[in-house]
Design an enzyme around this catalytic site. Structure first.
Site, PDB file in Angstrom:
ATOM      1  N   GLY A  28       0.425   4.207   0.310  1.00  0.00           N
ATOM      2  CA  GLY A  28       0.051   5.232   1.270  1.00  0.00           C
ATOM      3  C   GLY A  28       0.430   4.899   2.704  1.00  0.00           C
ATOM      4  O   GLY A  28       0.222   5.699   3.605  1.00  0.00           O
ATOM      5  N   CYS A  29       1.004   3.732   2.921  1.00  0.00           N
ATOM      6  CA  CYS A  29       1.347   3.259   4.270  1.00  0.00           C
ATOM      7  C   CYS A  29       2.847   3.397   4.507  1.00  0.00           C
ATOM      8  O   CYS A  29       3.655   2.869   3.750  1.00  0.00           O
ATOM      9  CB  CYS A  29       0.931   1.797   4.406  1.00  0.00           C
ATOM     10  SG  CYS A  29       1.568   0.979   5.886  1.00  0.00           S
ATOM     11  N   GLY A  30       3.213   4.090   5.585  1.00  0.00           N
ATOM     12  CA  GLY A  30       4.617   4.283   5.921  1.00  0.00           C
ATOM     13  C   GLY A  30       5.354   2.971   6.158  1.00  0.00           C
ATOM     14  O   GLY A  30       6.480   2.792   5.702  1.00  0.00           O
ATOM     15  N   ASN A  57       0.879  -1.160   0.000  1.00  0.00           N
ATOM     16  CA  ASN A  57       0.000   0.000   0.000  1.00  0.00           C
ATOM     17  C   ASN A  57       0.922   1.218   0.000  1.00  0.00           C
ATOM     18  O   ASN A  57       1.557   1.507   1.015  1.00  0.00           O
ATOM     19  CB  ASN A  57      -0.894   0.006   1.242  1.00  0.00           C
ATOM     20  CG  ASN A  57      -1.744   1.246   1.363  1.00  0.00           C
ATOM     21  OD1 ASN A  57      -1.538   2.239   0.670  1.00  0.00           O
ATOM     22  ND2 ASN A  57      -2.702   1.210   2.270  1.00  0.00           N
ATOM     23  N   ARG A 100       5.961   1.298   2.825  1.00  0.00           N
ATOM     24  CA  ARG A 100       7.044   1.983   2.092  1.00  0.00           C
ATOM     25  C   ARG A 100       8.401   1.636   2.691  1.00  0.00           C
ATOM     26  O   ARG A 100       9.382   1.434   1.966  1.00  0.00           O
ATOM     27  CB  ARG A 100       6.838   3.502   2.094  1.00  0.00           C
ATOM     28  CG  ARG A 100       5.689   3.962   1.222  1.00  0.00           C
ATOM     29  CD  ARG A 100       5.662   5.480   1.052  1.00  0.00           C
ATOM     30  NE  ARG A 100       5.736   6.229   2.292  1.00  0.00           N
ATOM     31  CZ  ARG A 100       4.688   6.626   3.006  1.00  0.00           C
ATOM     32  NH1 ARG A 100       3.451   6.353   2.591  1.00  0.00           N
ATOM     33  NH2 ARG A 100       4.853   7.301   4.132  1.00  0.00           N
TER      34      ARG A 100
END
Length: 129
Positions: A10-12, A8, A15
Site C-alpha cells: 500500500g506504500c508508493g 508494504n 512499490r
C-alpha cells in the site's frame, strides 16, 4: 544475488523500490510485513544491520504511534520494539536486505547502492514521482 524487501504493497515508496529492484534484473523475496508481522530478534537484527535505532525506524504518519504515546522522546527502545511487534505498521518501510547491506530505502533511490546492476538513472529518478 538474493535480495529481500520488507514490503508494504500500500506504500508508493515501497512499490517504487520493488520496481527498481526488478528493473535491475533481480526478483527479490518479498515479505509483506503487515501480514507476516515482526519478531523482536528480527527487528533488532535489521535495525543493527541498517544502522538504525528503533526511534529512527518508527513510522508516525498514518499509524497509531501518537495515540500509543510513542512519539514522546522518553519512550524507551524496548517499548518501541514491543509496540512494533504488536503493530507492524509502526516500522518505516521498505527495508531491503542484499549482499551489499541492509537499508531503509527512503527515498526509493537509496536502494541503488544495494544492487549489482542498477537500472538507468531516469528510471530511478521516476521512482519518487
Amino acid at each position: 544475488m538474493t535480495i529481500v524487501i520488507h514490503h508494504n504493497p500500500g506504500c508508493g515508496t515501497s512499490r517504487n523500490v520493488l520496481r527498481i529492484i526488478r528493473a535491475s534484473g533481480e526478483e527479490p523475496v518479498v515479505i509483506d510485513y503487515l501480514k507476516e508481522g515482526w519478531t523482536r530478534p528480527q527487528l533488532l537484527g535489521l535495525f543493527a544491520a541498517a544502522g538504525l535505532t528503533p526511534r529512527e525506524a518508527l513510522r508516525v504518519a498514518r499509524t497509531p504511534a501518537e495515540e500509543l504515546g510513542l512519539t514522546d522522546p522518553g519512550v524507551s527502545d524496548e517499548a518501541l520494539l514491543e509496540a512494533m511487534v504488536a503493530h507492524p505498521i509502526l516500522v518505516q518501510r521498505p527495508i531491503v536486505c542484499s549482499p551489499k547491506g541492509v537499508r531503509l530505502c527512503r527515498p526509493a533511490e537509496a536502494v541503488l547502492d544495494l544492487l549489482d546492476n542498477p537500472p538507468p538513472e531516469p528510471l530511478a529518478r521516476q521512482a519518487e514521482g
